[in-house]
Enzyme design. Sequence first.
Site, PDB file in Angstrom:
ATOM      1  N   ASP A  84       0.863  -1.173   0.000  1.00  0.00           N
ATOM      2  CA  ASP A  84       0.000   0.000   0.000  1.00  0.00           C
ATOM      3  C   ASP A  84       0.907   1.233   0.000  1.00  0.00           C
ATOM      4  O   ASP A  84       2.108   1.140   0.291  1.00  0.00           O
ATOM      5  CB  ASP A  84      -0.873  -0.047   1.257  1.00  0.00           C
ATOM      6  CG  ASP A  84      -1.662   1.217   1.478  1.00  0.00           C
ATOM      7  OD1 ASP A  84      -2.284   1.703   0.518  1.00  0.00           O
ATOM      8  OD2 ASP A  84      -1.649   1.729   2.617  1.00  0.00           O
ATOM      9  N   ASP A  86      -0.295   5.172   0.809  1.00  0.00           N
ATOM     10  CA  ASP A  86      -0.582   6.168   1.842  1.00  0.00           C
ATOM     11  C   ASP A  86      -0.527   5.538   3.236  1.00  0.00           C
ATOM     12  O   ASP A  86      -1.178   4.523   3.503  1.00  0.00           O
ATOM     13  CB  ASP A  86      -1.968   6.782   1.628  1.00  0.00           C
ATOM     14  CG  ASP A  86      -2.021   7.681   0.402  1.00  0.00           C
ATOM     15  OD1 ASP A  86      -0.953   8.019  -0.127  1.00  0.00           O
ATOM     16  OD2 ASP A  86      -3.133   8.037  -0.030  1.00  0.00           O
ATOM     17  N   ARG A 129     -14.583  12.543  -1.070  1.00  0.00           N
ATOM     18  CA  ARG A 129     -13.419  13.376  -0.765  1.00  0.00           C
ATOM     19  C   ARG A 129     -12.863  14.045  -2.019  1.00  0.00           C
ATOM     20  O   ARG A 129     -12.455  15.210  -1.984  1.00  0.00           O
ATOM     21  CB  ARG A 129     -12.348  12.533  -0.068  1.00  0.00           C
ATOM     22  CG  ARG A 129     -12.711  12.179   1.371  1.00  0.00           C
ATOM     23  CD  ARG A 129     -11.672  11.310   2.036  1.00  0.00           C
ATOM     24  NE  ARG A 129     -11.685   9.951   1.493  1.00  0.00           N
ATOM     25  CZ  ARG A 129     -10.864   8.987   1.907  1.00  0.00           C
ATOM     26  NH1 ARG A 129      -9.960   9.233   2.839  1.00  0.00           N
ATOM     27  NH2 ARG A 129     -10.943   7.776   1.382  1.00  0.00           N
ATOM     28  N   GLY A 173      -5.063   3.188  -3.135  1.00  0.00           N
ATOM     29  CA  GLY A 173      -6.316   3.901  -3.304  1.00  0.00           C
ATOM     30  C   GLY A 173      -6.081   5.385  -3.480  1.00  0.00           C
ATOM     31  O   GLY A 173      -7.028   6.160  -3.599  1.00  0.00           O
ATOM     32  N   LYS A 217      -7.186  -4.160  -5.154  1.00  0.00           N
ATOM     33  CA  LYS A 217      -5.821  -4.417  -4.680  1.00  0.00           C
ATOM     34  C   LYS A 217      -5.495  -5.909  -4.771  1.00  0.00           C
ATOM     35  O   LYS A 217      -4.402  -6.299  -5.203  1.00  0.00           O
ATOM     36  CB  LYS A 217      -5.644  -3.914  -3.248  1.00  0.00           C
ATOM     37  CG  LYS A 217      -5.555  -2.400  -3.133  1.00  0.00           C
ATOM     38  CD  LYS A 217      -5.185  -1.982  -1.724  1.00  0.00           C
ATOM     39  CE  LYS A 217      -4.935  -0.485  -1.643  1.00  0.00           C
ATOM     40  NZ  LYS A 217      -4.400  -0.065  -0.338  1.00  0.00           N
ATOM     41  N   ASN A 243      -8.644  -1.120   3.722  1.00  0.00           N
ATOM     42  CA  ASN A 243      -8.582  -1.240   2.269  1.00  0.00           C
ATOM     43  C   ASN A 243      -7.560  -2.275   1.805  1.00  0.00           C
ATOM     44  O   ASN A 243      -7.497  -2.608   0.623  1.00  0.00           O
ATOM     45  CB  ASN A 243      -8.251   0.126   1.649  1.00  0.00           C
ATOM     46  CG  ASN A 243      -8.772   0.265   0.239  1.00  0.00           C
ATOM     47  OD1 ASN A 243      -9.827  -0.265  -0.094  1.00  0.00           O
ATOM     48  ND2 ASN A 243      -8.044   0.986  -0.599  1.00  0.00           N
TER      49      ASN A 243
END
Length: 285
Positions: A84, A86, A129, A173, A217, A243
């Site tokens: 991942d 972030d 967002r 993401g 993912k 996620n």
Amino acid sequence: MNSRVILVSDDRSSLRAPGSLLWPDAACMRGMHTGEWAAHIFEYAMSFEGNMTQVRDIAAANGVGVLHPHGALATEPPSLIVCDVDSTITRTEAIDLLAECAGKANEVHEITARAMAGELDFTESLHARVRCLEGLHIGALEEARKATIVTPGAAELVAAAHEVGAAVGLVSGGFTAFVNPLLDHIGADFAASNELEVVDDHLTGRVAGNVIDRAAKATWLRRWVSERGTDLERTIAVGDGANDLDMFAIAGLPIAFCAKPVAVEAARNTIRCERIDAVRAVWTH
């Protein structure tokens, strides 16, 4: 040796308490020490027969990560590591940096809080967002990129993976405007992330194409496994949140890195110090 349990911390003294549960039945124990973190690697002739729940609980209380590779990864290096981005490969969140540029930090924070409370799924929260960014000039992307903090040890992890013939993929993401430059910066091999739609040099507040969510993912992990002609059991997936759970479920070794409780519970393998290159304790002898 058929089984290993690895303790990882940036404080060597913290390894003693959980290590006391692992040492009595170990065939041998080896130490691995860098200037930034340390690992104690316990080898077992068969499988570890002790109480892993107790080991994990005591380790967590001392800020120690626990890695318990099994199957192929108990004896072989990985062939693929998928991370991942972030709050994993970076310590920052791209959407938060962009929201600051747009003057919408509070709005984005509220949406994130609703998602964490289970009121919105990831895709819904992402679209909500991104809508907050409508009208933002693309110059803000560079400003936000400059504010991105790369997790210590990211490039070192990639280099260590390459030394044993493993590839490193980034799946996020977040957004290509951040992920692709990061891929080049740390030397990773491939990436998949979301594309922010731009018209006339301004963000439209929409995501272009299909969203990279938790299911996607896992799909990318399977795709990269197929493209490299390897097996899922020789893969490591590293992430920090909900996620990442689908790719955790299929990877040979899921690792929750400085993670939220939901990821820790799902992965059961943890790194709690902010050095992502500690992942290499899995295969470095």
